[in-house]
Enzyme design. Sequence first.
Site, PDB file in Angstrom:
ATOM      1  N   LYS B  90       5.312   4.818   7.245  1.00  0.00           N
ATOM      2  CA  LYS B  90       6.459   4.003   6.797  1.00  0.00           C
ATOM      3  C   LYS B  90       7.025   2.998   7.798  1.00  0.00           C
ATOM      4  O   LYS B  90       7.345   1.851   7.423  1.00  0.00           O
ATOM      5  CB  LYS B  90       7.628   4.851   6.324  1.00  0.00           C
ATOM      6  CG  LYS B  90       7.016   5.682   5.190  1.00  0.00           C
ATOM      7  CD  LYS B  90       6.798   5.121   3.763  1.00  0.00           C
ATOM      8  CE  LYS B  90       6.595   5.964   2.677  1.00  0.00           C
ATOM      9  NZ  LYS B  90       6.129   5.303   1.348  1.00  0.00           N
ATOM     10  N   GLU B 112      15.270   2.678  -0.467  1.00  0.00           N
ATOM     11  CA  GLU B 112      15.422   3.860  -1.185  1.00  0.00           C
ATOM     12  C   GLU B 112      14.521   4.991  -0.245  1.00  0.00           C
ATOM     13  O   GLU B 112      13.505   4.413   0.434  1.00  0.00           O
ATOM     14  CB  GLU B 112      14.952   3.437  -2.511  1.00  0.00           C
ATOM     15  CG  GLU B 112      13.088   3.319  -2.556  1.00  0.00           C
ATOM     16  CD  GLU B 112      12.580   2.422  -1.783  1.00  0.00           C
ATOM     17  OE1 GLU B 112      13.057   1.468  -1.375  1.00  0.00           O
ATOM     18  OE2 GLU B 112      11.379   2.579  -1.482  1.00  0.00           O
ATOM     19  N   SER B 380      -1.406  10.204   6.501  1.00  0.00           N
ATOM     20  CA  SER B 380      -0.098   9.446   6.382  1.00  0.00           C
ATOM     21  C   SER B 380       1.064   9.928   7.171  1.00  0.00           C
ATOM     22  O   SER B 380       1.874   8.935   7.667  1.00  0.00           O
ATOM     23  CB  SER B 380      -0.058   8.880   5.126  1.00  0.00           C
ATOM     24  OG  SER B 380       0.626  10.340   4.206  1.00  0.00           O
TER      25      SER B 380
HETATM   26  C1  LIG Z   1       4.074  10.875   4.779  1.00  0.00           C
HETATM   27  C2  LIG Z   1       3.865  10.107   3.397  1.00  0.00           C
HETATM   28  N1  LIG Z   1       2.758   9.660   2.749  1.00  0.00           N
HETATM   29  C3  LIG Z   1       2.880   9.022   1.568  1.00  0.00           C
HETATM   30  C4  LIG Z   1       3.855   8.605   0.956  1.00  0.00           C
HETATM   31  C5  LIG Z   1       3.677   8.047  -0.340  1.00  0.00           C
HETATM   32  O1  LIG Z   1       3.918   6.745  -0.191  1.00  0.00           O
HETATM   33  P1  LIG Z   1       3.089   5.318  -0.393  1.00  0.00           P
HETATM   34  O2  LIG Z   1       2.061   5.925  -1.717  1.00  0.00           O
HETATM   35  O3  LIG Z   1       3.596   4.428  -0.444  1.00  0.00           O
HETATM   36  O4  LIG Z   1       2.160   5.639   1.064  1.00  0.00           O
HETATM   37  C6  LIG Z   1       5.061   9.064   1.573  1.00  0.00           C
HETATM   38  C7  LIG Z   1       6.379   8.413   0.855  1.00  0.00           C
HETATM   39  O5  LIG Z   1       7.228   8.903   1.123  1.00  0.00           O
HETATM   40  C8  LIG Z   1       5.155   9.561   2.626  1.00  0.00           C
HETATM   41  O6  LIG Z   1       6.277  10.087   3.332  1.00  0.00           O
END
Ligand SMILES: Cc1ncc(COP(=O)(O)O)c(C=O)c1O
Lengths: 266, 398
Positions: B90, B112, B380
């Site tokens: 993020k 948000e 992620s």
């Molecule tokens: C670690 C992590 N991965 C994925 C996501 C999902 O968001 P996005 O689909 O925008 O990557 C989030 C959202 O809070 C997250 O914290």
Amino acid sequence: MSRIQAAFEKLKQQQRRALIPFFTAGDPSPALTVPLMHALVASGADVIELGVPFSDPMADGPTIQRASERALKKGVSLRSILEMVSEFRRQDNATPVVLMGYGNPIEAMGWEAFASRCQAVGVDGVLTVDFPPEESFEAFEHLQRHGIDPIFLLAPTTKEARIEQVAKLARGYVYYVSLKGVTGAGNLDLSAIEQKIPELRQHIKLPIGVGFGIRDAATAKAVAKLCDGVVVGSRIVQQIEDSTEQNVIANVSALVKELRLAIDQA
Amino acid sequence: MYNYPDSTGHFGQFGGIYMAETLIPAVEELAAQYLRYQNDPDFKAELAYELKHYVGRPSPIYHARRLSEHLGGAQIYLKREDLNHTGAHKINSAMGQALLARRMGKKRVIAETGAGMHGVATATVAARFGMECVVYMGAEDIQRQAPNVFRMKLLGATVVPVESGSKTLKDACNEAIRDWVTNVESTFYIFGTAAGPHPYPMMVRDFQCVIGNEARIQMPEMIGRQPDAVIACVGGGSNAIGLFHPYIEVPQVQIIGVEAGGFGIETGKHAAPLTANAKVGVLHGNKVYLMQDENGQITETHSISAGLDYPGVGPEHCLLKDIGRAQYVTSNDDEAIAAFDALCRFEGIIPALESSHALAHAIKIAPGMSTDKVLLVNLSGRGDKDMNTVAKLKGITL
Ligand SMILES: Cc1ncc(COP(=O)(O)O)c(C=O)c1O
């Protein structure tokens, strides 16, 4: 001539301003919506804006959010609201009815099906808060084919080029959002409205209604001096929330009469 | 040539600017300013500096050898976004947006958040640059992601609980939009995913593309070629599009997005609009595949992971699904938990529950593939924030 046009022509001849109350269809109960609409007209409403509840009302403050939640809990849908308008029309074929809400329930029904139902039941205008002109060309074709007026919002932040663009597309009347904020906010600035209206009038030849944040007879009167119509939403919805099913008609009627009186003194 | 969005912010029939009039000038201004700075050498240099020295990029790619051996099939590689400062992808986009906010003279930022990672990233960049920060978070998410709430407060942000609707990410988003419409002149909305009104889906994607751009260089360095597939979880879709976009025109690389299957697609309690063939609809400023009932009301979603618990998905993923360039699948809650456990035990890495969904899919397909195949999974984020949720599932109170 459309009902909206006829209503504003008549007001103009009488040198009066329109009173445009808003409430959410189905609140406090679906059975009370049509009686409330008739009560609004009997108390002096010129146009009725009927709110179509949506699960995610992003442009609304807490009062209308709660009304939407109540209405959805009672099972109200766009389809049932169109039925309510049809029932209203059995007794009232003159008062314009505008549906106001968010685009997704209409998208789900399909614009052509929606527009043709609107025409059949006697809806006059449609205002979708989250569909700006840029995203509405297709929607308008359907509305126009069925003689339904697209009602547009203009805001304190709207620049001149957009005012011009909206002027070309709008029908019926234009709704000026009197403040930066959600419905029911308390930061109404009369002098800002006074400054903006002449700017709008350079391009907008339709009647201009002003709404958002009109909380009582005094603000209604002050705003009425500046425009062609006053939209009162959250205040009426609050009155509904504060009433019982037994006294809601009487309470809302009393409030609307008071607003009518104030506007006619403007 | 794949080149989206068009100048009006559309990805085919998806995307657009479905916003209330008051905010239209704000998003138009944002689009104009982004266009202006996107290729500005000073802006790019400053962003590159912050990503390197503050965020800690490039993030490494790690070969999960023990896990791969255990599965006995394709080799699983992890793009380690969990090692970024603040522990998730993020911050890539929060940093980019904060630098833009500064250039636009905005002193207040709002966001948000679902899992709280975007809220933490926003609170972090706000502290870094001395900006006021307000984060909207669903009351239910505040419960399940308590450590992140405390982190945001430590960083000086105000966290506002959102009690309306389902009390999760979509409601936090509604409330942030209400704040923005009220404070439009002073405030920059740092949006957390590759969705929302134009230019957000494009801008957030561009900032997140650092993930895939690095991977395209790192993979050949490590294995002499690109992976056979890239896999990422899809909430709104920002970590996924950041990895996928640089690979769209690399045809030999398969692209797989993993949505949250919750209790299972067949139960209706999930957060997988693409896999479940949801109808097209409009929410939060864009036209996308959207979970809704027959009357167009948005339905409540379920996922064990707060960051994936959202009824919509970014417009570019909708397009990639339609043109067949990406494939979308789901991992259910229990599969994600199993993947979470596996990564802890086999590799000594505690992943976020969101990322565990992507990993779960790799674990599902790897055994059926030969050992010379390579799957690149976007890790992620890290799982520290999920301690309460996981402990509760295991019947433990911390
Ligand atoms: C670690 C992590 N991965 C994925 C996501 C999902 O968001 P996005 O689909 O925008 O990557 C989030 C959202 O809070 C997250 O914290």
